[in-house]
Design an enzyme around this catalytic site. Structure first.
Site, PDB file in Angstrom:
ATOM      1  CG  HIS A   1      17.201 -58.601   2.745  1.00  0.00           C
ATOM      2  ND1 HIS A   1      16.739 -60.055   3.064  1.00  0.00           N
ATOM      3  CD2 HIS A   1      17.341 -58.850   1.435  1.00  0.00           C
ATOM      4  CE1 HIS A   1      16.391 -60.665   2.049  1.00  0.00           C
ATOM      5  NE2 HIS A   1      16.691 -60.039   0.914  1.00  0.00           N
TER       6      HIS A   1
ATOM      7  CD  GLU B   1      14.411 -57.479  -1.957  1.00  0.00           C
ATOM      8  OE1 GLU B   1      14.783 -58.188  -2.723  1.00  0.00           O
ATOM      9  OE2 GLU B   1      15.034 -57.669  -0.925  1.00  0.00           O
TER      10      GLU B   1
END
Ligand code: PEP
Length: 245
Positions: free
Chosen positions: A92, A162
């Site tokens: 992430h 992302e």
């Protein structure tokens, strides 16, 4: 392939939120898409006893990169698996950018979680300044190539694109921009694997996706689902996104 809708609660969430999920999912039992809910480890302990496979899957956020309990703080894949999880978010942007995690480390974690039967959701994405310099695809392709050992893929995986600047900001790329990046990722995955495999790897978009824009984003070619942060902290919004899918 079915869309995959994953909720990343990050360090937020509460037993009340977990209960609202259980109550909603036990009524709706979504089967139109694959639902993955990724609470904190503490909440995983709370939710796993009440979870049913009819609700979807549980997932975790990050893990330690070695198969040992002798580490301070981070959970091991074994602990994570013991809570009934089948997915794990790795790489992430918070880990890559705030904790200086490299793609090499992500790759170690990917290899380890495959050994434990987990499906990694590998996150990639460019920062704002990289986007301004037209480096988006270069950065994304490099992160993908380096975060997985394509010579020895030992399990299934999911890629989540992302853009770092879109996460939690309320801003998203245009649908055209999302489509361009996802098309290029698809091409890369086909090149790095084979057409059959490459076309079947789920590609999620994440970054300020919510119940208002989910339908448009999900209609973009090569978008096979969403990774949802903020909007997953509200079951009404998350439920509406599941319905869109
Ligand atoms: C995330 O944290 O992965 C994320 C996508 O957050 P948000 O949906 O809030 O932008």
């Amino acid at each position: 392939m079915k869309n995959l809708i994953a909720g990343n609660w990050k360090l937020k969430g509460s037993p009340d939120l977990a209960d609202s999920y259980i109550s909603h999912l036990s009524k709706t039992k979504p089967d139109n898409c694959t639902v993955v809910v990724c609470p904190t480890f503490d909440l995983l302990e709370y939710i796993c006893d009440k979870w049913s496979s009819e609700f979807g899957h549980l997932g975790a956020q990050d893990c330690f990169h070695e198969d040992t309990n002798y580490n301070d703080g981070l959970r091991t894949p074994d602990e994570i698996v013991s809570k009934g999880t089948s997915y794990i978010i790795l790489g992430h942007s918070d880990r890559r950018n705030k904790c200086h995690e490299t793609s090499e480390l992500v790759r170690k974690k990917v290899d380890l979680v495959w050994d434990k039967g987990l499906i990694p959701i590998v996150c990639v994405g460019e920062k704002s300044d990289e986007r301004k310099q037209n480096l988006t695809q270069k950065i994304v392709n490099k992160q993908i190539t380096e975060s997985l050992d394509f010579d020895n893929l030992r399990g299934p995986f999911v890629i989540a694109y992302e853009p770092v600047w879109a996460i939690g900001s309320g801003n998203t790329p245009t649908m055209e921009e999302i489509g361009e990046v996802h098309d290029e990722i698809r091409k890369l995955l086909v090149d790095l694997t084979c057409p059959t495999r490459g076309h079947n790897i789920p590609l999620l978009y994440g970054g300020s996706a919510d119940d208002q824009n989910a339908g448009s984003i999900l209609s973009v070619e090569n978008v096979n689902g969403l990774l949802i942060g903020g909007a997953s902290l509200n079951i009404q919004k998350f439920g509406a996104i599941i319905e869109c899918a």
